[in-house]
Design a protein around this motif. Structure first.
Motif, PDB file in Angstrom:
ATOM      1  N   ASN A   8       0.773  -1.322   0.075  1.00  0.00           N
ATOM      2  CA  ASN A   8      -0.050   0.032  -0.099  1.00  0.00           C
ATOM      3  C   ASN A   8       1.023   1.321  -0.002  1.00  0.00           C
ATOM      4  OD1 ASN A   8      -2.310  -1.614  -0.179  1.00  0.00           O
ATOM      5  ND2 ASN A   8      -2.456  -1.452   2.293  1.00  0.00           N
ATOM      6  N   LEU A   9       2.097   1.251   0.753  1.00  0.00           N
ATOM      7  CA  LEU A   9       2.875   2.355   0.809  1.00  0.00           C
ATOM      8  C   LEU A   9       3.527   2.703  -0.576  1.00  0.00           C
ATOM      9  CD1 LEU A   9       4.545   1.992   4.198  1.00  0.00           C
ATOM     10  CD2 LEU A   9       3.079   3.426   3.477  1.00  0.00           C
ATOM     11  N   GLU A  10       3.628   1.581  -1.144  1.00  0.00           N
ATOM     12  CA  GLU A  10       4.433   1.684  -2.794  1.00  0.00           C
ATOM     13  C   GLU A  10       3.298   2.229  -3.674  1.00  0.00           C
ATOM     14  OE1 GLU A  10       7.319   1.402  -3.566  1.00  0.00           O
ATOM     15  OE2 GLU A  10       8.299   0.119  -2.126  1.00  0.00           O
ATOM     16  N   THR A  11       2.149   1.671  -3.623  1.00  0.00           N
ATOM     17  CA  THR A  11       1.189   2.421  -4.153  1.00  0.00           C
ATOM     18  C   THR A  11       0.875   3.864  -4.233  1.00  0.00           C
ATOM     19  OG1 THR A  11       0.045   0.107  -4.334  1.00  0.00           O
ATOM     20  CG2 THR A  11      -1.391   2.156  -5.206  1.00  0.00           C
ATOM     21  N   GLU A  12       0.667   4.170  -2.727  1.00  0.00           N
ATOM     22  CA  GLU A  12       0.500   5.594  -2.373  1.00  0.00           C
ATOM     23  C   GLU A  12       1.692   6.315  -2.896  1.00  0.00           C
ATOM     24  OE1 GLU A  12      -0.049   6.976   2.102  1.00  0.00           O
ATOM     25  OE2 GLU A  12       1.987   7.026   1.456  1.00  0.00           O
ATOM     26  N   TRP A  13       2.877   6.037  -2.709  1.00  0.00           N
ATOM     27  CA  TRP A  13       4.079   6.777  -3.105  1.00  0.00           C
ATOM     28  C   TRP A  13       3.855   6.922  -4.731  1.00  0.00           C
ATOM     29  CZ3 TRP A  13       7.397   9.669  -1.476  1.00  0.00           C
ATOM     30  CH2 TRP A  13       8.765  10.039  -2.343  1.00  0.00           C
ATOM     31  N   ALA A  14       3.760   6.119  -5.710  1.00  0.00           N
ATOM     32  CA  ALA A  14       3.357   6.347  -7.056  1.00  0.00           C
ATOM     33  C   ALA A  14       2.818   7.477  -7.488  1.00  0.00           C
ATOM     34  CB  ALA A  14       3.019   4.829  -7.525  1.00  0.00           C
ATOM     35  N   ASP A  15       1.529   7.564  -6.631  1.00  0.00           N
ATOM     36  CA  ASP A  15       0.947   8.965  -6.776  1.00  0.00           C
ATOM     37  C   ASP A  15       1.438  10.149  -6.318  1.00  0.00           C
ATOM     38  OD1 ASP A  15      -1.146   7.459  -8.544  1.00  0.00           O
ATOM     39  OD2 ASP A  15      -2.090   6.834  -6.722  1.00  0.00           O
ATOM     40  N   LEU A  16       1.921   9.985  -4.984  1.00  0.00           N
ATOM     41  CA  LEU A  16       2.480  11.131  -4.157  1.00  0.00           C
ATOM     42  C   LEU A  16       3.770  11.682  -4.889  1.00  0.00           C
ATOM     43  CD1 LEU A  16       2.356  12.998  -1.769  1.00  0.00           C
ATOM     44  CD2 LEU A  16       3.855  11.240  -0.645  1.00  0.00           C
ATOM     45  N   ALA A  17       4.500  10.750  -5.541  1.00  0.00           N
ATOM     46  CA  ALA A  17       6.029  11.246  -5.792  1.00  0.00           C
ATOM     47  C   ALA A  17       5.885  12.402  -6.867  1.00  0.00           C
ATOM     48  CB  ALA A  17       6.757  10.041  -6.243  1.00  0.00           C
ATOM     49  N   ARG A  18       4.798  12.305  -7.679  1.00  0.00           N
ATOM     50  CA  ARG A  18       4.646  13.063  -8.875  1.00  0.00           C
ATOM     51  C   ARG A  18       3.791  14.091  -8.793  1.00  0.00           C
ATOM     52  NH1 ARG A  18       7.496  10.573 -13.270  1.00  0.00           N
ATOM     53  NH2 ARG A  18       8.407   8.607 -12.568  1.00  0.00           N
ATOM     54  N   SER A  19       3.022  14.319  -7.628  1.00  0.00           N
ATOM     55  CA  SER A  19       2.036  15.353  -7.482  1.00  0.00           C
ATOM     56  C   SER A  19       2.589  16.443  -7.439  1.00  0.00           C
ATOM     57  CB  SER A  19       1.332  14.934  -5.875  1.00  0.00           C
ATOM     58  OG  SER A  19       2.286  15.443  -5.137  1.00  0.00           O
ATOM     59  N   ALA A  20       1.559  17.482  -7.640  1.00  0.00           N
ATOM     60  CA  ALA A  20       2.038  19.011  -7.724  1.00  0.00           C
ATOM     61  C   ALA A  20       2.714  19.454  -6.355  1.00  0.00           C
ATOM     62  CB  ALA A  20       0.706  19.787  -8.123  1.00  0.00           C
ATOM     63  N   THR A  21       2.319  18.770  -5.222  1.00  0.00           N
ATOM     64  CA  THR A  21       2.654  19.342  -4.158  1.00  0.00           C
ATOM     65  C   THR A  21       3.945  18.845  -4.025  1.00  0.00           C
ATOM     66  OG1 THR A  21       0.702  19.436  -3.064  1.00  0.00           O
ATOM     67  CG2 THR A  21       2.492  19.333  -1.416  1.00  0.00           C
ATOM     68  N   ALA A  22       4.393  17.614  -4.267  1.00  0.00           N
ATOM     69  CA  ALA A  22       5.604  17.082  -4.163  1.00  0.00           C
ATOM     70  C   ALA A  22       6.502  17.626  -5.059  1.00  0.00           C
ATOM     71  CB  ALA A  22       5.733  15.556  -4.496  1.00  0.00           C
ATOM     72  N   LEU A  23       6.265  18.162  -6.450  1.00  0.00           N
ATOM     73  CA  LEU A  23       7.094  18.632  -7.345  1.00  0.00           C
ATOM     74  C   LEU A  23       7.408  20.117  -6.961  1.00  0.00           C
ATOM     75  CD1 LEU A  23       5.428  17.473 -10.764  1.00  0.00           C
ATOM     76  CD2 LEU A  23       7.583  16.633  -9.694  1.00  0.00           C
ATOM     77  N   GLU A  24       6.687  20.726  -6.342  1.00  0.00           N
ATOM     78  CA  GLU A  24       7.041  22.093  -5.733  1.00  0.00           C
ATOM     79  C   GLU A  24       7.823  22.113  -4.678  1.00  0.00           C
ATOM     80  OE1 GLU A  24       7.324  25.916  -4.996  1.00  0.00           O
ATOM     81  OE2 GLU A  24       6.595  25.049  -6.812  1.00  0.00           O
TER      82      GLU A  24
END
Length: 234
Positions: A8-24
């Motif tokens: 689940n953490l890996e799945t969550e990370w796939a979306d979080l890592a490229r999110s606008a918040t993460a990129l900023e």
């Protein structure tokens, strides 16, 4: 399902890592720390941290995250992702101490995340991943040992007034007892006798009577058990 929390953490990370918040956040971190400026997104950063051959290069990146982890949850989550694959063997090794896999997975991840949030980066700026993993294993071990000795002190003789051992010395002894039992150097009953009488202040005469021993016989058995423990430690 095995390793469901890690999955689940890996799945969550796939979306979080490229999110606008993460990129900023990564853009801001890159301005502040040149070591982070090379990455296009947080997934690239985590992949580098897991696969970089040079320890110094890896530590330069992880140190930047560790320095932010206390104040920025995203930095702490990114550092967790960098070491996540190293936490799985810890969880697997402690699964025999709990009733279900999900429980120990959650314990390991929670302890690792707390270690990341409080990591002393100024004092331990090198081998950061290895240090986090080692600290996590030691803290999980201490937690599970305290749990085991509480079970011994309450389940074996539930009505006897005993004092729960206090860390750090008692934790170290219980850890040695637990390891000796798991490695076959010491029997479970012998470990309980040592824990109850040496750590829990249970009277050995009362313990002998409860288990059908003569007090002197149980004292000799405890002495042999302590000698076996000493040999195992040596």
């Amino acid at each position: 399902m095995a390793l469901s929390l890690f999955t689940n953490l890996e799945t969550e990370w796939a979306d979080l890592a490229r999110s606008a918040t993460a990129l900023e956040s990564l853009r801001r971190w890159g301005i502040e720390d040149a070591h982070l400026a090379r990455f296009g997104n947080l997934d690239e950063l985590a992949t580098f941290a897991r696969t970089a051959r040079g320890i110094d290069d890896r530590d330069d990146v992880l140190r930047c995250l560790a320095a932010r982890a206390a104040a920025e949850p995203l930095a702490a989550r990114t550092l967790l992702q960098c070491v996540l694959y190293l936490l799985i063997p810890i969880a697997v090794s402690f699964r025999p101490t709990v009733d279900n896999d999900e429980e120990i997975d959650a314990i390991v991840v929670a302890i690792a995340f707390e270690r990341i949030r409080t990591y002393p980066v100024q004092r331990r700026p090198r081998r950061i991943a290895a240090n986090i993993v080692l600290d996590t294993r030691q803290r999980v071990s201490r937690r599970q040992c305290r749990r085991r000795v509480r079970e011994v002190l309450t389940d074996d003789i539930a009505n006897w007034p005993v004092e729960e051992p206090q860390p750090p010395a008692a934790d170290q002894i219980v850890s040695l007892l637990d390891e000796a039992v798991r490695n076959g150097h010491l029997g479970t009953f012998d470990a309980r006798v040592i824990a109850l009488t040496r750590l829990g202040d249970v009277d050995i005469n009362a313990l002998a009577e409860a288990h059908g021993y003569q007090p002197q016989s149980l004292r000799r058995r405890r002495l042999r058990a302590e000698m076996a423990l000493a040999r195992a430690v040596a």
